[in-house]
Design a protein around this motif. Structure first.
Motif, PDB file in Angstrom:
ATOM      1  N   GLY A  14      -1.183   4.712   9.319  1.00 56.50           N
ATOM      2  CA  GLY A  14      -0.206   3.651   9.190  1.00 56.50           C
ATOM      3  C   GLY A  14       0.389   3.688   7.795  1.00 56.50           C
ATOM      4  O   GLY A  14      -0.041   4.457   6.932  1.00 56.50           O
ATOM      5  N   GLU A  15       1.363   2.829   7.549  1.00 57.78           N
ATOM      6  CA  GLU A  15       2.123   2.925   6.298  1.00 57.78           C
ATOM      7  C   GLU A  15       1.449   2.242   5.118  1.00 57.78           C
ATOM      8  O   GLU A  15       2.006   2.202   4.020  1.00 57.78           O
ATOM      9  CB  GLU A  15       3.516   2.335   6.489  1.00 57.78           C
ATOM     10  CG  GLU A  15       3.540   0.848   6.768  1.00 57.78           C
ATOM     11  CD  GLU A  15       4.960   0.298   6.837  1.00 57.78           C
ATOM     12  OE1 GLU A  15       5.770   0.621   5.945  1.00 57.78           O
ATOM     13  OE2 GLU A  15       5.257  -0.429   7.781  1.00 57.78           O
ATOM     14  N   GLY A  16       0.248   1.686   5.297  1.00 55.53           N
ATOM     15  CA  GLY A  16      -0.397   0.898   4.242  1.00 55.53           C
ATOM     16  C   GLY A  16      -1.173   1.684   3.215  1.00 55.53           C
ATOM     17  O   GLY A  16      -1.905   1.101   2.414  1.00 55.53           O
ATOM     18  N   GLY A  17      -1.060   3.008   3.212  1.00 60.06           N
ATOM     19  CA  GLY A  17      -1.777   3.817   2.234  1.00 60.06           C
ATOM     20  C   GLY A  17      -3.095   4.332   2.769  1.00 60.06           C
ATOM     21  O   GLY A  17      -3.554   3.956   3.855  1.00 60.06           O
ATOM     22  N   LEU A  18      -3.700   5.218   1.996  1.00 62.45           N
ATOM     23  CA  LEU A  18      -4.984   5.836   2.359  1.00 62.45           C
ATOM     24  C   LEU A  18      -6.115   5.035   1.734  1.00 62.45           C
ATOM     25  O   LEU A  18      -6.227   4.945   0.511  1.00 62.45           O
ATOM     26  CB  LEU A  18      -5.017   7.284   1.876  1.00 62.45           C
ATOM     27  CG  LEU A  18      -6.277   8.082   2.190  1.00 62.45           C
ATOM     28  CD1 LEU A  18      -6.426   8.282   3.695  1.00 62.45           C
ATOM     29  CD2 LEU A  18      -6.260   9.430   1.473  1.00 62.45           C
ATOM     30  N   SER A  19      -6.958   4.456   2.572  1.00 61.89           N
ATOM     31  CA  SER A  19      -8.080   3.652   2.086  1.00 61.89           C
ATOM     32  C   SER A  19      -9.383   4.435   2.208  1.00 61.89           C
ATOM     33  O   SER A  19      -9.465   5.409   2.962  1.00 61.89           O
ATOM     34  CB  SER A  19      -8.189   2.362   2.906  1.00 61.89           C
ATOM     35  OG  SER A  19      -8.713   2.631   4.201  1.00 61.89           O
ATOM     36  N   PRO A  20     -10.428   4.013   1.497  1.00 60.95           N
ATOM     37  CA  PRO A  20     -11.737   4.658   1.657  1.00 60.95           C
ATOM     38  C   PRO A  20     -12.256   4.565   3.086  1.00 60.95           C
ATOM     39  O   PRO A  20     -13.045   5.401   3.517  1.00 60.95           O
ATOM     40  CB  PRO A  20     -12.640   3.865   0.695  1.00 60.95           C
ATOM     41  CG  PRO A  20     -11.720   3.199  -0.263  1.00 60.95           C
ATOM     42  CD  PRO A  20     -10.450   2.943   0.493  1.00 60.95           C
ATOM     43  N   THR A  44      -4.968  -8.987   0.345  1.00 60.98           N
ATOM     44  CA  THR A  44      -6.119  -9.220  -0.506  1.00 60.98           C
ATOM     45  C   THR A  44      -6.038  -8.334  -1.748  1.00 60.98           C
ATOM     46  O   THR A  44      -5.161  -7.479  -1.868  1.00 60.98           O
ATOM     47  CB  THR A  44      -7.412  -8.910   0.252  1.00 60.98           C
ATOM     48  OG1 THR A  44      -7.425  -7.492   0.574  1.00 60.98           O
ATOM     49  CG2 THR A  44      -7.492  -9.704   1.543  1.00 60.98           C
ATOM     50  N   ALA A  45      -6.969  -8.545  -2.673  1.00 65.50           N
ATOM     51  CA  ALA A  45      -6.989  -7.745  -3.902  1.00 65.50           C
ATOM     52  C   ALA A  45      -7.167  -6.266  -3.587  1.00 65.50           C
ATOM     53  O   ALA A  45      -6.521  -5.402  -4.199  1.00 65.50           O
ATOM     54  CB  ALA A  45      -8.107  -8.238  -4.814  1.00 65.50           C
ATOM     55  N   GLU A  46      -8.027  -5.969  -2.632  1.00 67.03           N
ATOM     56  CA  GLU A  46      -8.279  -4.573  -2.273  1.00 67.03           C
ATOM     57  C   GLU A  46      -7.050  -3.931  -1.644  1.00 67.03           C
ATOM     58  O   GLU A  46      -6.668  -2.807  -1.999  1.00 67.03           O
ATOM     59  CB  GLU A  46      -9.462  -4.492  -1.307  1.00 67.03           C
ATOM     60  CG  GLU A  46      -9.843  -3.074  -0.924  1.00 67.03           C
ATOM     61  CD  GLU A  46     -11.033  -3.028   0.000  1.00 67.03           C
ATOM     62  OE1 GLU A  46     -11.817  -2.062  -0.085  1.00 67.03           O
ATOM     63  OE2 GLU A  46     -11.193  -3.963   0.810  1.00 67.03           O
ATOM     64  N   ILE A  47      -6.410  -4.649  -0.733  1.00 68.86           N
ATOM     65  CA  ILE A  47      -5.221  -4.114  -0.081  1.00 68.86           C
ATOM     66  C   ILE A  47      -4.091  -3.928  -1.088  1.00 68.86           C
ATOM     67  O   ILE A  47      -3.370  -2.928  -1.067  1.00 68.86           O
ATOM     68  CB  ILE A  47      -4.787  -5.051   1.071  1.00 68.86           C
ATOM     69  CG1 ILE A  47      -5.815  -4.973   2.204  1.00 68.86           C
ATOM     70  CG2 ILE A  47      -3.398  -4.688   1.586  1.00 68.86           C
ATOM     71  CD1 ILE A  47      -5.673  -6.059   3.225  1.00 68.86           C
TER      72      ILE A  47
END
Length: 513
Positions: A183-189, A255-258
């Protein structure tokens, strides 16, 4: 005598009161026991988030089987996904029997439905072959991608869906051997946690690959591409929920993480531009594709909802003039009838072509311009059941991706709360109390089961049609019901066009070098 009678009556009353109190005590103990079981179990999100009360859902579902003809809608009447569609996904995800009895509840003359043509002599078991592999970007990038799986997970951003949901999808995708689109929200851990194949989606806001000014950063692209599990890059031009408008993430979900992963302020609405500033025309789009592929060394394509189809002629003509190195390695075609994202109803309901119309049009355009072998096709949009996927293969898709199908596999009950941070199953919420219902370890198994069982059943359809494997399905294997309720051969309704004469000799020659 009267005193004895009153004493006896009082004794009965006392015994009755004590009995009632005892029953109530036992009932409270039993309810407490059920509560203890529900909050500790990991299989059912509704029961985990709503202990004891959530059990009534299963009772009502069971009673609905008997009373539906009087009080409930029939299997095919709910929207956007009816009960029959969801039930098949639930059973496939749980790896239980997906057969039904007493005849089909599906009308055989519903417009736009597909009917597959069973062969007089179906393929026998000894003639079955594994699904053939398809390679994306071969000869045009440093690290092409090959997979024999044809059903994968479509784009759902971390932020739009929760941490446990992403973890479950990542692990489940790895178990099934399929890819997960970030998805377009970036690469998360959490995308990386399951060690599955990933397709990194780059939206108009460039989340995860943007610099401090919000512009595309080559250094960030290289960083993302440095993960071996990131296999392809998808540039999102538009999506089915809101063609012509950028993504929307409400402030409650930032959120802060997002915010850190996306590179945006915390606690503010995250609204993407409605287009890429670097790609305002066909040539700029091709330039952007070439840039991303050059920087990452990996296959790069774009995702779009099809509306005005004529721009594809301009796109493909410029590819033939510039050379096949400028072409996208794949095109993802999304359906215009909505998706997982929050969107204005006017866009979701009335803008963009349905996948039933757009997929054959795009495939035919690629054939017409002699680009079908160069550019792979990915189909997206309400393709959650085996018949939907088999239809897309017949029409010419190389791959099919689904988002909402896998949401159902995670436990989604179509509560329509995706945009409110109140999802009762923990799939699309960042409320810890609701997220606890979704346990990644158990849901990952369901994700894998759903993908594997769907691909297996598509194979069953193929074998019934006389094909040895799913990718051998062609337009001649299916009919489409027209508006009059009459089946029309798919290969006559959408005949494969001939390439334009004399225009692509140099292109074909370049491909063979």
């Amino acid at each position: 005598m009267s005193d004895r009678f009153h004493q006896f009556a009082q004794l009965l009353v006392d015994i009755s009161v004590l009995s009632i109190l005892f029953v109530l005590l036992i009932g409270l103990i039993y309810v407490g026991y059920l509560y203890w079981i529900d909050v500790r179990q990991t299989q059912h999100a509704i029961r985990r988030n709503y202990p004891v009360i959530g059990r009534f859902r299963y009772l009502f579902e069971h009673l609905g089987e008997f009373f539906r003809q009087y009080f409930f809608a029939m299997d095919r009447e709910e929207l956007p996904f009816n009960r029959a569609q969801r039930s098949w996904v639930y059973r496939a995800a749980k790896n239980v029997d997906t057969t039904v009895a007493f005849g089909s509840t599906h009308p055989m003359n519903q417009a736009n439905d597909v009917l597959f043509l069973n062969a007089a002599f179906p393929t026998l078991k000894e003639d079955f072959v594994p699904a053939s592999a398809v390679t994306v970007g071969e000869g045009y990038c440093e690290k092409p991608y090959t997979t024999d799986k044809f059903f994968h997970i479509s784009g759902m951003s971390f932020g739009a869906i929760s941490v446990p949901a992403v973890k479950a999808l990542s692990s489940g995708a790895a178990q099934a051997g399929i890819w997960l689109n970030t998805g377009e929200g970036g690469l998360s851990p959490y995308h990386l946690s399951g060690n599955c194949d990933l397709v990194f989606q780059m939206g108009t806001a460039k989340y995860g690959v943007r610099d401090h000014e919000g512009q595309l950063s080559d250094d960030k692209l290289k960083e993302v591409a440095g993960h071996d599990s990131v296999r392809m890059f998808e540039i999102k031009l538009s999506q089915g929920a809101k063609p012509g408008k950028g993504g929307i993430l409400p402030a409650a979900k930032v959120t802060a993480e997002i915010a850190a992963i996306r590179g945006i302020p915390e606690g503010q609405d995250s609204i993407s531009p409605n287009g890429h500033v670097e790609a305002r025309n066909v040539d700029e789009l091709l330039d952007l594709i070439v840039r991303v592929r050059r920087v990452t060394g990996k296959p790069t394509g774009f995702k779009a909802v099809m509306g005005d189809i004529h721009w594809l002629d301009e796109l493909f003509q410029r590819i033939t003039e510039r050379g096949l190195d400028s072409a996208p390695d794949f095109i993802t075609i999304d359906s215009g009838d909505g998706g997982t994202g929050a969107a204005p109803q006017s866009l979701m309901d009335y803008v963009g072509l349905s996948i039933r119309r757009s997929l054959p049009l795009v495939v035919d355009k690629l054939h017409e311009w002699n680009l079908r072998q160069r550019i792979k096709v990915i189909a997206s949009g309400k393709l959650v059941n085996p018949a939907d996927v088999a239809w897309a293969l017949c029409v010419g898709a190389d791959f099919i991706v689904s988002a909402r199908g896998f949401m159902f596999a995670l436990g989604c009950i179509q509560a329509l709360q995706c945009n409110k941070n109140t999802c009762p199953t923990g799939v699309t919420t960042h409320n810890p109390e609701l997220q606890k219902g979704l346990v990644p370890e158990s849901k990952a198994v369901r994700v894998a089961n759903y993908a594997s069982n769907l691909m297996q059943e598509v194979g069953v359809i193929a074998h019934s049609c006389g094909a040895r494997e799913a990718r051998e399905l062609q337009r001649r294997h299916a009919h489409i019901i027209n508006d009059r309720g009459i089946p029309e051969p798919l290969d006559i309704l959408y005949p494969e066009p001939r390439p334009k004469a004399g225009l692509f000799q140099s292109v074909s020659h370049e491909k063979t070098r």
